[in-house]
Motif scaffolding. Sequence first.
Motif, mmCIF file in Angstrom:
data_model
loop_
_atom_site.group_PDB
_atom_site.id
_atom_site.type_symbol
_atom_site.label_atom_id
_atom_site.label_comp_id
_atom_site.label_asym_id
_atom_site.label_seq_id
_atom_site.Cartn_x
_atom_site.Cartn_y
_atom_site.Cartn_z
ATOM 1 N N ALA A 70 0.818 -1.210 0.000
ATOM 2 C CA ALA A 70 0.000 0.000 0.000
ATOM 3 C C ALA A 70 0.855 1.264 0.000
ATOM 4 C CB ALA A 70 -0.947 -0.011 1.201
ATOM 5 N N GLU A 71 1.936 1.257 0.752
ATOM 6 C CA GLU A 71 2.806 2.446 0.840
ATOM 7 C C GLU A 71 3.394 2.799 -0.529
ATOM 8 O OE1 GLU A 71 4.302 5.463 3.287
ATOM 9 O OE2 GLU A 71 3.039 3.819 3.903
ATOM 10 N N ALA A 72 3.829 1.790 -1.273
ATOM 11 C CA ALA A 72 4.387 2.031 -2.609
ATOM 12 C C ALA A 72 3.302 2.506 -3.568
ATOM 13 C CB ALA A 72 5.071 0.774 -3.127
ATOM 14 N N LEU A 73 2.106 1.945 -3.446
ATOM 15 C CA LEU A 73 1.001 2.403 -4.286
ATOM 16 C C LEU A 73 0.656 3.858 -3.994
ATOM 17 C CD1 LEU A 73 -1.199 -0.796 -4.065
ATOM 18 C CD2 LEU A 73 -0.272 0.180 -6.186
ATOM 19 N N LEU A 74 0.671 4.232 -2.726
ATOM 20 C CA LEU A 74 0.405 5.613 -2.343
ATOM 21 C C LEU A 74 1.456 6.555 -2.939
ATOM 22 C CD1 LEU A 74 -1.203 7.676 -0.629
ATOM 23 C CD2 LEU A 74 0.316 7.094 1.273
ATOM 24 N N GLU A 75 2.706 6.182 -2.844
ATOM 25 C CA GLU A 75 3.784 7.024 -3.389
ATOM 26 C C GLU A 75 3.717 7.085 -4.909
ATOM 27 O OE1 GLU A 75 5.226 8.947 -1.505
ATOM 28 O OE2 GLU A 75 5.765 8.007 0.378
ATOM 29 N N ARG A 76 3.396 5.936 -5.557
ATOM 30 C CA ARG A 76 3.295 5.962 -7.017
ATOM 31 C C ARG A 76 2.110 6.827 -7.438
ATOM 32 N NH1 ARG A 76 2.937 0.571 -10.621
ATOM 33 N NH2 ARG A 76 0.806 0.581 -9.799
ATOM 34 N N ALA A 77 1.011 6.771 -6.685
ATOM 35 C CA ALA A 77 -0.132 7.638 -6.994
ATOM 36 C C ALA A 77 0.286 9.107 -6.956
ATOM 37 C CB ALA A 77 -1.265 7.375 -6.009
ATOM 38 N N TYR A 78 1.092 9.463 -5.962
ATOM 39 C CA TYR A 78 1.574 10.851 -5.865
ATOM 40 C C TYR A 78 2.402 11.213 -7.093
ATOM 41 C CZ TYR A 78 4.221 14.890 -4.251
ATOM 42 O OH TYR A 78 4.802 16.122 -4.162
ATOM 43 N N ALA A 79 3.323 10.329 -7.478
ATOM 44 C CA ALA A 79 4.165 10.602 -8.646
ATOM 45 C C ALA A 79 3.312 10.721 -9.904
ATOM 46 C CB ALA A 79 5.216 9.504 -8.806
ATOM 47 N N LEU A 80 2.367 9.800 -10.071
ATOM 48 C CA LEU A 80 1.509 9.836 -11.254
ATOM 49 C C LEU A 80 0.662 11.105 -11.292
ATOM 50 C CD1 LEU A 80 0.396 6.101 -11.386
ATOM 51 C CD2 LEU A 80 1.963 7.273 -12.970
ATOM 52 N N ASP A 136 -1.142 12.185 -14.567
ATOM 53 C CA ASP A 136 -1.904 10.960 -14.830
ATOM 54 C C ASP A 136 -2.896 10.728 -13.688
ATOM 55 O OD1 ASP A 136 -2.925 8.459 -15.411
ATOM 56 O OD2 ASP A 136 -0.976 7.448 -15.461
ATOM 57 N N ALA A 137 -3.965 11.516 -13.669
ATOM 58 C CA ALA A 137 -4.968 11.396 -12.610
ATOM 59 C C ALA A 137 -5.639 10.025 -12.598
ATOM 60 C CB ALA A 137 -5.994 12.519 -12.719
ATOM 61 N N PRO A 138 -5.987 9.442 -13.760
ATOM 62 C CA PRO A 138 -6.607 8.104 -13.709
ATOM 63 C C PRO A 138 -5.669 7.041 -13.112
ATOM 64 C CG PRO A 138 -7.040 9.139 -15.836
ATOM 65 C CD PRO A 138 -6.041 9.996 -15.119
ATOM 66 N N GLY A 139 -4.409 7.087 -13.475
ATOM 67 C CA GLY A 139 -3.441 6.142 -12.896
ATOM 68 C C GLY A 139 -3.280 6.350 -11.403
ATOM 69 N N ARG A 144 -5.525 7.631 -9.371
ATOM 70 C CA ARG A 144 -6.750 7.173 -8.723
ATOM 71 C C ARG A 144 -6.753 5.648 -8.596
ATOM 72 N NH1 ARG A 144 -11.210 8.799 -7.132
ATOM 73 N NH2 ARG A 144 -11.219 10.867 -8.029
ATOM 74 N N ALA A 145 -6.346 4.948 -9.640
ATOM 75 C CA ALA A 145 -6.309 3.480 -9.591
ATOM 76 C C ALA A 145 -5.382 2.998 -8.483
ATOM 77 C CB ALA A 145 -5.877 2.913 -10.947
ATOM 78 N N ASP A 146 -4.201 3.629 -8.364
ATOM 79 C CA ASP A 146 -3.274 3.232 -7.304
ATOM 80 C C ASP A 146 -3.828 3.551 -5.919
ATOM 81 O OD1 ASP A 146 -1.407 2.069 -8.953
ATOM 82 O OD2 ASP A 146 0.069 3.693 -8.779
ATOM 83 N N LEU A 147 -4.494 4.689 -5.793
ATOM 84 C CA LEU A 147 -5.069 5.049 -4.498
ATOM 85 C C LEU A 147 -6.198 4.099 -4.110
ATOM 86 C CD1 LEU A 147 -5.061 8.931 -4.727
ATOM 87 C CD2 LEU A 147 -3.662 7.499 -3.218
ATOM 88 N N LEU A 148 -7.010 3.711 -5.073
ATOM 89 C CA LEU A 148 -8.084 2.762 -4.774
ATOM 90 C C LEU A 148 -7.509 1.405 -4.378
ATOM 91 C CD1 LEU A 148 -10.636 3.721 -7.562
ATOM 92 C CD2 LEU A 148 -10.820 4.169 -5.097
ATOM 93 N N ALA A 149 -6.434 0.984 -5.053
ATOM 94 C CA ALA A 149 -5.777 -0.280 -4.686
ATOM 95 C C ALA A 149 -5.172 -0.170 -3.289
ATOM 96 C CB ALA A 149 -4.711 -0.636 -5.716
ATOM 97 N N ALA A 150 -4.544 0.972 -2.978
ATOM 98 C CA ALA A 150 -3.969 1.171 -1.643
ATOM 99 C C ALA A 150 -5.061 1.183 -0.587
ATOM 100 C CB ALA A 150 -3.167 2.477 -1.596
#
Length: 159
Positions: free
Chosen positions: A115-125, A130-133, A135-141
Amino acid sequence: MIFTQAAAHLGRFDESVAALGRAVALTQCLQPEVAVLLAEALHAAGRPDEASATIERCRGAHAAERAAPTRAHPPSSEALAAAHLKFARYYLGADAFDAALGPLGDALQLRPAYAEALLERAYALERLGDAPGARADLLAADALAPGDARVSRALRALG
């Protein structure tokens, strides 16, 4: 007087960078905290290319360690994923969001439910547009860490 003090501080800074460089070499890049400290010092000294080269060299060392462990007790996938997250955070702190995606991908390959990596990748995206990307990472996290306040805040901020 001020120039003498500044020169003394710069001398100590250069000594610190050299000492960190020796520590990275001695640990064969396998202590991510030391590598990140060196990269941050290099970046602060106006040497971002050397900072990135340090992170990339250490990412390579971690990948090689995973492929062919050299230690009696090789690090777990979780520990390696955490190392890659630390490398990514250097890039995020340096506003190099595209460069952060590589180590974040490495972390998630090693530990897909991170989850932590998904949260950080969401921030980078999100920072890369890349708002859709994101959002997808945040929903997965959020699915992995329900109730995590940071994830909830990020989802609200994304809209």
